[in-house]
Design an enzyme around this catalytic site. Structure first.
Site, PDB file in Angstrom:
ATOM      1  N   ILE A  95       5.032  -8.062  20.439  1.00  0.00           N
ATOM      2  CA  ILE A  95       5.238  -7.166  19.366  1.00  0.00           C
ATOM      3  C   ILE A  95       5.227  -7.965  17.887  1.00  0.00           C
ATOM      4  O   ILE A  95       5.613  -7.323  16.917  1.00  0.00           O
ATOM      5  CB  ILE A  95       6.484  -6.494  19.603  1.00  0.00           C
ATOM      6  CG1 ILE A  95       7.808  -7.256  19.769  1.00  0.00           C
ATOM      7  CG2 ILE A  95       6.335  -5.411  20.908  1.00  0.00           C
ATOM      8  CD1 ILE A  95       9.221  -6.708  19.606  1.00  0.00           C
ATOM      9  N   TYR A  96       5.296  -9.218  17.799  1.00  0.00           N
ATOM     10  CA  TYR A  96       5.489  -9.897  16.631  1.00  0.00           C
ATOM     11  C   TYR A  96       4.305  -9.628  15.708  1.00  0.00           C
ATOM     12  O   TYR A  96       2.914  -9.998  16.017  1.00  0.00           O
ATOM     13  CB  TYR A  96       5.724 -11.531  16.798  1.00  0.00           C
ATOM     14  CG  TYR A  96       7.074 -11.727  17.525  1.00  0.00           C
ATOM     15  CD1 TYR A  96       8.168 -10.958  17.743  1.00  0.00           C
ATOM     16  CD2 TYR A  96       7.278 -13.261  17.741  1.00  0.00           C
ATOM     17  CE1 TYR A  96       9.170 -11.219  18.264  1.00  0.00           C
ATOM     18  CE2 TYR A  96       8.373 -13.668  18.351  1.00  0.00           C
ATOM     19  CZ  TYR A  96       9.329 -12.654  18.621  1.00  0.00           C
ATOM     20  OH  TYR A  96      10.538 -13.055  19.327  1.00  0.00           O
ATOM     21  N   ALA A  97       4.603  -8.979  14.657  1.00  0.00           N
ATOM     22  CA  ALA A  97       3.559  -8.652  13.713  1.00  0.00           C
ATOM     23  C   ALA A  97       2.389  -7.682  14.414  1.00  0.00           C
ATOM     24  O   ALA A  97       1.096  -8.089  14.020  1.00  0.00           O
ATOM     25  CB  ALA A  97       2.843  -9.900  12.994  1.00  0.00           C
TER      26      ALA A  97
END
Length: 321
Positions: free
Chosen positions: A52-54
């Site tokens: 889910i990071y960026a």
């Protein structure tokens, strides 16, 4: 950099990890490349990312850098899955979602396996045995080497760990990712004893107390800081209370006495706590990362560690959601 055994397993990780949550958001690919080169030069090995990071860009950037500034075999890559884009179900650790998320992560990373795959959140709507069966499947397929969990309470972690130890051949849960700092020592009340009993290791994130332990908020909220950003202010807000301010002053006093930075003191305190295997640190730029890595040389004197323990003894932090 010192390498530490993760949870009694055969996996070893650098005691400072490279956090990549900013990649693809505040940190572009060129700057990320400088960070990886700096991290490798310092002897770092463990890189922490998540699907889910960026929106997946963190993994994509890391994947491209494995062909330019780093070799796959030089890094211990940890990623996570379990968050869902569906509004009706923000956590999804079903077999369907996890295994699809793993395949997507591997595609973005451009690798055939990840070293540490972690269940990012607890999902109350999926049976524990289904979630853990998905982890076993991932390891058996060769796509994952080791597994861990994150953002869980003590009873949730114990449930995971006990289930996996109940039958020979299941994949043990070797790590727990959790927030841990001088302004948030909640982990010590129940999760840490559970981790110790299970023989797992801690991956201690946000060791700088979401930035407040650097001392940069002592006179307000600087422009460009998380505390001043509209989308991040609520994340930092819990540590603007009077108790946290007292702890920050204690850290700054210790830093002046040692002739080092406040963040070096705060980071060293967490890094050397019992059962902490690695402390992922995130930076927007390579120079910022160099400053954080400089703490590798600092070992807090016993009297200063004791004073910080006393000053932060009641720092239970915000309740885990």
């Amino acid at each position: 950099m010192e390498q530490r055994q993760l949870g009694g397993s055969g996996l070893w990780v650098s005691r400072l990890g490279l956090g990549t949550m900013n990649w693809g958001k505040d940190t572009g690919e060129e700057e990320a490349a400088h960070q990886v080169a700096t991290f490798l030069d310092a002897g770092g090995t463990f890189v922490d990312t998540a699907d889910i990071y960026a929106g997946g860009d963190s993994e994509r950037i890391l994947g491209r850098l494995l062909h330019t500034v780093a070799r796959r075999e030089d890094l211990v890559i940890g990623t996570k899955a379990g968050h869902s884009p569906q509004a009706y179900r923000p956590q999804d650790t079903s077999r369907r979602h996890l295994l699809a998320a793993l395949d997507a992560s591997l595609s973005r990373l451009g690798t055939e396996h990840v070293d540490l795959w972690q269940v990012h959140v607890y999902d109350p709507d999926t049976p524990t045995e289904e979630t853990l069966a998905a982890l076993d499947t991932a390891v058996a397929s060769g796509r994952v080497r080791y597994v861990g969990v994150g953002n869980v309470t003590a009873w949730q972690f114990t449930k995971y760990a006990t289930w996996q130890r109940a039958v020979t051949g299941r994949t043990p849960v070797i790590s727990v990712g959790t927030e841990y700092s001088l302004v948030n020592r909640r982990v010590e009340t129940d999760l840490l004893p559970a981790v110790a009993d299970a023989g797992a290791g801690l991956l201690a994130w946000s060791p700088l107390g979401r930035g407040v332990l650097t001392g940069k908020y002592r006179d307000g909220r600087p422009d460009g800081s998380r505390g001043a950003a509209e989308d991040m202010a609520a994340f930092v807000e819990p540590y603007f209370d009077e108790r946290s301010r007292r702890i920050v002053e204690s850290v700054c006093t210790a830093a002046r006495g040692l002739g080092v930075s406040a963040h070096a003191v705060a980071l060293s305190w967490v890094r050397d706590q019992p059962y902490v295997a690695s402390t992922p640190v995130g930076a927007r730029t390579a120079p910022q990362l160099e400053e954080l890595l400089a703490s590798e040389a600092l070992i807090l004197p016993r009297e200063i560690r004791d004073a910080l323990d006393d000053a932060s003894a009641d720092a239970v932090g915000p309740v885990l959601a």
